[in-house]
Design a protein around this motif. Sequence first.
Motif, PDB file in Angstrom:
ATOM      1  N   ILE A   8      16.844   2.650  14.843  1.00 13.77           N
ATOM      2  CA  ILE A   8      16.563   4.292  14.699  1.00 13.77           C
ATOM      3  C   ILE A   8      15.267   4.352  15.781  1.00 13.77           C
ATOM      4  O   ILE A   8      15.086   5.453  16.274  1.00 13.77           O
ATOM      5  N   GLU A   9      14.669   3.159  15.895  1.00 17.33           N
ATOM      6  CA  GLU A   9      13.386   3.357  16.820  1.00 17.33           C
ATOM      7  C   GLU A   9      13.668   3.639  18.220  1.00 17.33           C
ATOM      8  O   GLU A   9      12.827   4.115  19.079  1.00 17.33           O
ATOM      9  N   TYR A  10      14.954   3.223  18.572  1.00 22.09           N
ATOM     10  CA  TYR A  10      15.417   3.687  20.108  1.00 22.09           C
ATOM     11  C   TYR A  10      15.952   5.117  20.164  1.00 22.09           C
ATOM     12  O   TYR A  10      16.036   5.501  21.174  1.00 22.09           O
ATOM     13  N   LEU A  11      15.794   5.939  19.196  1.00 19.62           N
ATOM     14  CA  LEU A  11      16.105   7.304  19.389  1.00 19.62           C
ATOM     15  C   LEU A  11      14.853   7.856  19.979  1.00 19.62           C
ATOM     16  O   LEU A  11      13.736   7.801  19.469  1.00 19.62           O
ATOM     17  N   PHE A 143      20.485  24.648  19.198  1.00 21.47           N
ATOM     18  CA  PHE A 143      21.943  24.508  18.629  1.00 21.47           C
ATOM     19  C   PHE A 143      22.051  25.994  17.876  1.00 21.47           C
ATOM     20  O   PHE A 143      20.972  26.522  17.652  1.00 21.47           O
ATOM     21  N   SER A 144      22.992  26.176  17.245  1.00 19.59           N
ATOM     22  CA  SER A 144      23.228  27.502  16.428  1.00 19.59           C
ATOM     23  C   SER A 144      22.071  27.404  15.294  1.00 19.59           C
ATOM     24  O   SER A 144      21.765  26.708  14.845  1.00 19.59           O
ATOM     25  N   GLU A 173      18.531  15.446  19.097  1.00 21.45           N
ATOM     26  CA  GLU A 173      18.336  14.432  19.894  1.00 21.45           C
ATOM     27  C   GLU A 173      19.471  13.342  19.757  1.00 21.45           C
ATOM     28  O   GLU A 173      20.010  12.865  20.750  1.00 21.45           O
ATOM     29  N   LEU A 174      19.846  13.196  18.387  1.00 15.77           N
ATOM     30  CA  LEU A 174      20.856  11.961  18.098  1.00 15.77           C
ATOM     31  C   LEU A 174      22.192  12.595  18.553  1.00 15.77           C
ATOM     32  O   LEU A 174      22.700  12.023  19.264  1.00 15.77           O
ATOM     33  N   LEU A 175      22.329  13.816  18.249  1.00 14.89           N
ATOM     34  CA  LEU A 175      23.808  14.479  18.752  1.00 14.89           C
ATOM     35  C   LEU A 175      24.031  14.557  20.303  1.00 14.89           C
ATOM     36  O   LEU A 175      24.945  14.270  20.797  1.00 14.89           O
ATOM     37  N   ARG A 176      22.889  14.697  20.899  1.00 14.53           N
ATOM     38  CA  ARG A 176      22.912  14.745  22.408  1.00 14.53           C
ATOM     39  C   ARG A 176      23.053  13.371  22.906  1.00 14.53           C
ATOM     40  O   ARG A 176      23.695  13.083  23.853  1.00 14.53           O
ATOM     41  N   LYS A 204      29.282  17.543  13.188  1.00 15.91           N
ATOM     42  CA  LYS A 204      28.511  18.552  14.047  1.00 15.91           C
ATOM     43  C   LYS A 204      28.058  19.532  13.151  1.00 15.91           C
ATOM     44  O   LYS A 204      26.854  20.112  13.161  1.00 15.91           O
ATOM     45  N   ASN A 205      28.915  19.982  12.358  1.00 16.91           N
ATOM     46  CA  ASN A 205      28.753  21.321  11.616  1.00 16.91           C
ATOM     47  C   ASN A 205      27.860  20.938  10.195  1.00 16.91           C
ATOM     48  O   ASN A 205      27.470  21.970   9.830  1.00 16.91           O
TER      49      ASN A 205
END
Length: 699
Positions: A8-11, A143-144, A173-176, A204-205
């Motif tokens: 996770i630290e790489y996010l 996002f929405s 950020e994660l989803l990107r 996503k939703n």
Amino acid sequence: MDVLQTPIEYLKGVGPNRANMLKQELNIFTFQDLLHFFPHRYIDRSTFYKIKDLPENSSEVQIKGRVIKTELIPQKRGKRLVATFSDGENTMELVWFRGHQWIKESLKLNTDYVIFGRLNWYGKRPNIPHPEMEIEEHFNKGFSKKLQAVYPSTEKLLSKGISQRVMIKMMEELLRTLKNPFLETLTENLLNTYHFIDKNEALKNIHFPIDQNTLTAAQNRLKYEELFYLQLQLLMKNLQRKQKIKGFVFQKVGAHFNNFFEHHLPFDLTEAQKKVVREIRKDTGDGKQMNRLLQGDVGSGKTIVALLTMLIAADNGFQSCLMAPTEILAKQHFQSLKSLIGDLGISLALLTGSSTKKEREELAIALEEGSLNLLIGTHAVIEDRVKFKNLGLAVVDEQHRFGVAQRAKLWRKNKIPPHVLVMTATPIPRTLAMSVYGDLDISVIDELPPGRKQVKTFHRYDSNRLKVFKFLSDEIEKGRQIYIVYPLIQESEKMDYKDLMDGYESISRAFPAPKYQISIVHGKMNAKDKDYEMDRFLKKQTQIMVATTVIEVGVNIPNASVMVIESAERFGLSQLHQLRGRVGRGNDQSYCILMSSHKLSNEAKTRLETMTATTDGFKIAEVDLKLRGPGDLMGTQQSGILQLKIADIIKDNQWLKTARSDAHQLLRADPQLNAQSNLRLKQTLAKMKTYQNIWNYIS
Ligand code: ADP
Ligand code: MG
């Protein structure tokens, strides 16, 4: 490597400090963990209020407007930062009690913001403390924003600056970062059957719903998926165990069993008992290791089933042990089994914490040379130093006091694990039982021996005590005996002890010696004194037994026909049910009287009403489950069923059933999941195995 396994630290935006907080507080170690960290609710960000229309309560609201000035105002301790916020027509205040400096610097005056927060009314003037603020331009680009996720959080996370806003930013950020679509994990067939949306849309939703319908679809799909894989794994594990783990074969039913059955069995077995004996017989005879949970309400006659199984073990040259959760119960089992067995030629012994060194030594010899057939006792039985020659069967009574770990210990007693029969009087609904004890097969005794009278149950207030005492003395007059039980809760043991002693005194006054004799049993007494008191009651030398819940489990005194439970509102349902099970064991009409004060919470009311309305343990368990959730259900703690990420075992019970039956069907047709159409399942399971941290609860 699977990109989802990236630490996770790489996010971007999460450095080591935040990563540590996420690990410590939320068990989020990888991208995958974060992706599967699901919101627990959503807030509507589609509606904007005008200040003049704000609801006069403390709801969460969203407003568009600008900050026109800020001001630090001294207060009793420190200062508060107050911003005047205008929606173009009216103004209101935004207030911060902490982090002034940073907020003051980052707030832009005369810039369009969207603010969100919980209203606070100061007389007629609204304000919002610590609002979430976002520049409108950014808000529109993100996002929405129709439904906004709210993630579970902790004080510590908040204090370290990981707010909801930060969580959402991380998710964005994660989803990107995870550019590729998420792979589908359910079969086409399942997707079609339930018209599920695909995995990618669902993930996503769940974090950024485009609308309520899609969110619901995402939730359903993910809940189903979670339950489905849980069931699939449990069932596969069970299948594997049956295929791989060899068990002792109890080939024959021999002289011990037959002799007992024909000459010593004091009654006819109920149909339910016969059915269970057949199930056990089948399990123990076919070369696989039995792991069976026997559920049966208090008084349904589980003991005799255990004994019959132990006799079969003996017929095949194997030793058995029976474990009970308390010393009293172990002794009672010992005595009743001893008298049942009579001169059958089976040797049995008792081992508890208070067995002497000499007794232990003698026992050890008999156990190791195999001259002892049956060992009965408490946890002492599974201590490592207790060694059997050939333990073929272990019976565990009253499972809920017994941890999964202890069961595992049993399995390690031999090279070949003994057959295990776990008996519980705390029924839990069947589907839940299957999920919680997924690695056990389940038998149910759903019928009481004939001729039992239902225990009549009443709820009485403390103010009616005199009437209750009159009733008790009438019952004693008829030759009956009475239990009066006081709560014992660990945290306030001292107080409980006092309650018990006060109670004892007032009962002694109401039922004076020498006409009346009273026994008392509580947790602070040593085993010897307890036994002495129990014994006096058993021999009818005393008419009343004042006790704490130490008598809860298993004690069998048929002449005792009244159970008075003091401060009944303080007991849980399953405990009340257990206690009530102490009476109604003889031929007389029995009674259970629940005493309480007038002050009752709604939940306590429901519990007491349930008790007076039904004696059906399964119905009671259902109510219990609804009231408390599975987390508090005995025996579920270590089961992992609680660590579900999105499904709720109670609310989503229907999905659970569906998922289980689907998993069943699938495995019946394709036990190894080798079919092309099941490839996704096989691959997903393989991944789950590799990355245990995600699904580590299904070990
Ligand atoms: P539990 O399931 O609560 O452990 P027990 O095994 O202690 O119940 O049985 C309760 C009582 O019912 C015992 O006194 C036992 O002898 C008696 N009992 C068990 N089975 C039968 C039966 N088939 N017919 C009559 N009495 C029975
Ligand atoms: Mg029992």
